[in-house]
Each structure stands twice: as C-alpha cells, then as structure tokens.
Design a protein around this motif. Structure first.
Motif, PDB file in Angstrom:
ATOM      1  N   GLY A 124       0.811  -1.457  -0.158  1.00 33.63           N
ATOM      2  CA  GLY A 124       0.110   0.302   0.197  1.00 33.63           C
ATOM      3  C   GLY A 124       0.900   1.393   0.052  1.00 33.63           C
ATOM      4  N   PHE A 125       0.174   2.265  -0.354  1.00 35.28           N
ATOM      5  CA  PHE A 125       1.418   3.844  -0.382  1.00 35.28           C
ATOM      6  C   PHE A 125       0.149   4.721   0.126  1.00 35.28           C
ATOM      7  N   ILE A 126       0.861   6.076   0.804  1.00 34.75           N
ATOM      8  CA  ILE A 126      -0.166   6.874   0.363  1.00 34.75           C
ATOM      9  C   ILE A 126       1.431   8.102  -0.593  1.00 34.75           C
ATOM     10  N   ALA A 127       0.479   9.114  -1.339  1.00 34.19           N
ATOM     11  CA  ALA A 127       1.331   9.904  -2.098  1.00 34.19           C
ATOM     12  C   ALA A 127       1.248  11.764  -0.995  1.00 34.19           C
ATOM     13  N   TYR A 128       2.381  12.386  -1.374  1.00 35.93           N
ATOM     14  CA  TYR A 128       1.672  13.820  -1.288  1.00 35.93           C
ATOM     15  C   TYR A 128       2.286  14.821  -1.949  1.00 35.93           C
ATOM     16  N   LEU A 129       1.625  15.428  -2.448  1.00 34.52           N
ATOM     17  CA  LEU A 129       2.072  16.674  -2.944  1.00 34.52           C
ATOM     18  C   LEU A 129       2.446  18.437  -2.768  1.00 34.52           C
ATOM     19  N   ASN A 130       3.795  18.644  -2.214  1.00 34.38           N
ATOM     20  CA  ASN A 130       4.003  19.772  -1.338  1.00 34.38           C
ATOM     21  C   ASN A 130       3.043  19.548   0.094  1.00 34.38           C
ATOM     22  N   ALA A 135      -3.269  10.619  -3.478  1.00 36.82           N
ATOM     23  CA  ALA A 135      -3.035   9.950  -3.822  1.00 36.82           C
ATOM     24  C   ALA A 135      -3.091   8.926  -2.623  1.00 36.82           C
ATOM     25  N   GLU A 136      -4.246   7.218  -2.713  1.00 33.59           N
ATOM     26  CA  GLU A 136      -3.566   6.277  -2.157  1.00 33.59           C
ATOM     27  C   GLU A 136      -4.066   5.113  -1.799  1.00 33.59           C
ATOM     28  N   ALA A 137      -3.993   4.440  -1.586  1.00 27.69           N
ATOM     29  CA  ALA A 137      -4.452   2.575  -1.978  1.00 27.69           C
ATOM     30  C   ALA A 137      -3.652   1.880  -0.713  1.00 27.69           C
ATOM     31  N   GLY A 138      -4.361   0.448  -0.031  1.00 26.07           N
ATOM     32  CA  GLY A 138      -4.089   0.294   0.986  1.00 26.07           C
ATOM     33  C   GLY A 138      -4.118   0.920   1.889  1.00 26.07           C
ATOM     34  N   ALA A 139      -4.549   1.948   2.478  1.00 27.65           N
ATOM     35  CA  ALA A 139      -3.975   2.773   3.342  1.00 27.65           C
ATOM     36  C   ALA A 139      -5.529   2.861   3.887  1.00 27.65           C
ATOM     37  N   HIS A 167      -5.886  17.905  -8.148  1.00 24.96           N
ATOM     38  CA  HIS A 167      -4.781  18.434  -7.313  1.00 24.96           C
ATOM     39  C   HIS A 167      -3.542  19.315  -7.405  1.00 24.96           C
ATOM     40  N   LEU A 168      -3.842  19.528  -8.565  1.00 26.07           N
ATOM     41  CA  LEU A 168      -3.426  20.502  -9.551  1.00 26.07           C
ATOM     42  C   LEU A 168      -2.311  22.392  -8.746  1.00 26.07           C
TER      43      LEU A 168
END
Length: 194
Positions: A124-130, A135-139, A167-168
């Motif tokens: 799984g993961f969680i992604a962050y921009l600044n 985005a996430e999956a399995g979290a 999320h631009l």
C-alpha cells in the motif's frame, strides 16, 4: 520510482515512455490530443528515504523539509525483490513503512493541464504533493506512523495510474516535493515502491 509523476504540458515535445515495454504512447492513446507529456519525477531520480522504527517529523512531506541526513537511492526501493534498484537493509518487520521523497522543478505551474501518478507498489502507499495527501491505496485514513500497515495485499509488478489533476493547486512554480509512504502487509517480508 518508475515514472512516478507525469504532467500534461501544453506544447511539450518531450516523449514519456511509461509502458512496461518502454514504448512511447501516442497523444491519442493518452487522450490528450495536441498536448505533450513530460515526466517530472522518474525511476532514475535519486530519492531520499527513511526506513526507521520512528516516524519522521510531521513536516517530512513539505518541500522545505531538510532530508539531507536521509539515505539516497534510485527507485524502486524496498525489500524482497532482486529487481529493486535500492534494496533496504535490516529486517522489514521492524518498521512496516518506507518514507521516500523527491524534489522536482516547474518553470510555469500554469502550463500544467493534468497530472498523473504512476506507481508500482507492494502492499500500500500514501502520496503527498507539497504536504497535501493526493493519492493512496491500501492505506487507512489519518497520518501513518512507522508501524502502520497496509489494509490489504497488493503485489508489485503492474504499475497503477492515479489521476491527480484535481490536485493541481498543490503545485507551485519553482521547487516541489513528492513524498510517498510505502506500507507493508504484516504477513510477508516484501515491500517496494517503484
């Protein structure tokens, strides 16, 4: 991390190989007509990462965070696969998470029409921009800690794409940060982000 973030940029002529075969997609295949595609963060990027038994400081997802003391390596990063560019040392069961971050530069954020995250992950993961969760999956919801685990099993091998266009507003002209926390499933010793 494999072709991790892509942006659709007006007028760009830079090709972006993102298929596992390495072939470049056509504009029609991407559904972007005359728009070009540019990779912002790629697998060959040197990522800073942490795989400690303590969570990093709360601001680790922000561009201004000082990650100079973190090890550096190319994606994919993880345990349990000879195909990884950066293999972690130690016992994966001590920390179920991998914190990774990369910086990228944008001359003109207003030229960005769309944004896609392509990620191959286990489990799984969680992604962050600044600093913004994008985005996430399995979290699970909430902020992860060093002992957070994936909420399910997902085997790496086929990158998945996540549309980040909504999320631009998280992007800025200048230096930006992409931060990803990888989450492992407790039943296995493999974990990776590519």
């Amino acid at each position: 991390v494999r072709e991790l973030v892509e942006s659709l940029v007006r007028g760009s002529s830079l090709p972006l190989p993102f298929r596992s075969s390495g072939a470049d997609p056509t504009s029609d295949e991407l559904g972007c007509g005359e728009l070009g595609v540019r990779r912002l963060v790629a697998s060959a990027t040197d990522w800073r990462y942490s795989h400690e038994v303590v969570a990093p400081p709360a601001d680790w997802t922000l561009e201004a965070f000082d990650d100079a003391a973190w090890p550096q390596g190319s994606g994919g990063i993880g345990f349990g696969s000879a195909a990884l560019e950066t293999r972690l040392e130690g016992t994966p069961s001590l920390s179920m998470t991998l914190y990774a971050r990369a910086r990228f530069f944008l001359d003109d954020v207003d030229a960005i029409d769309g944004l896609v995250l392509e990620l191959d992950y286990d489990d799984g993961f969680i992604a962050y921009l600044n600093g913004r969760r994008v985005a996430e999956a399995g979290a699970a919801s909430g902020d992860p800690s060093f002992d957070s685990v994936a909420t399910g099993k997902h085997e790496a091998g086929t990158p998945q794409r996540f549309d980040l266009t909504r999320h631009l507003a998280s992007l800025v002209s200048g230096t930006n940060a992409l931060a990803v926390v990888g989450l492992n499933d407790m039943s296995e010793l493999g974990m990776s982000l590519s």
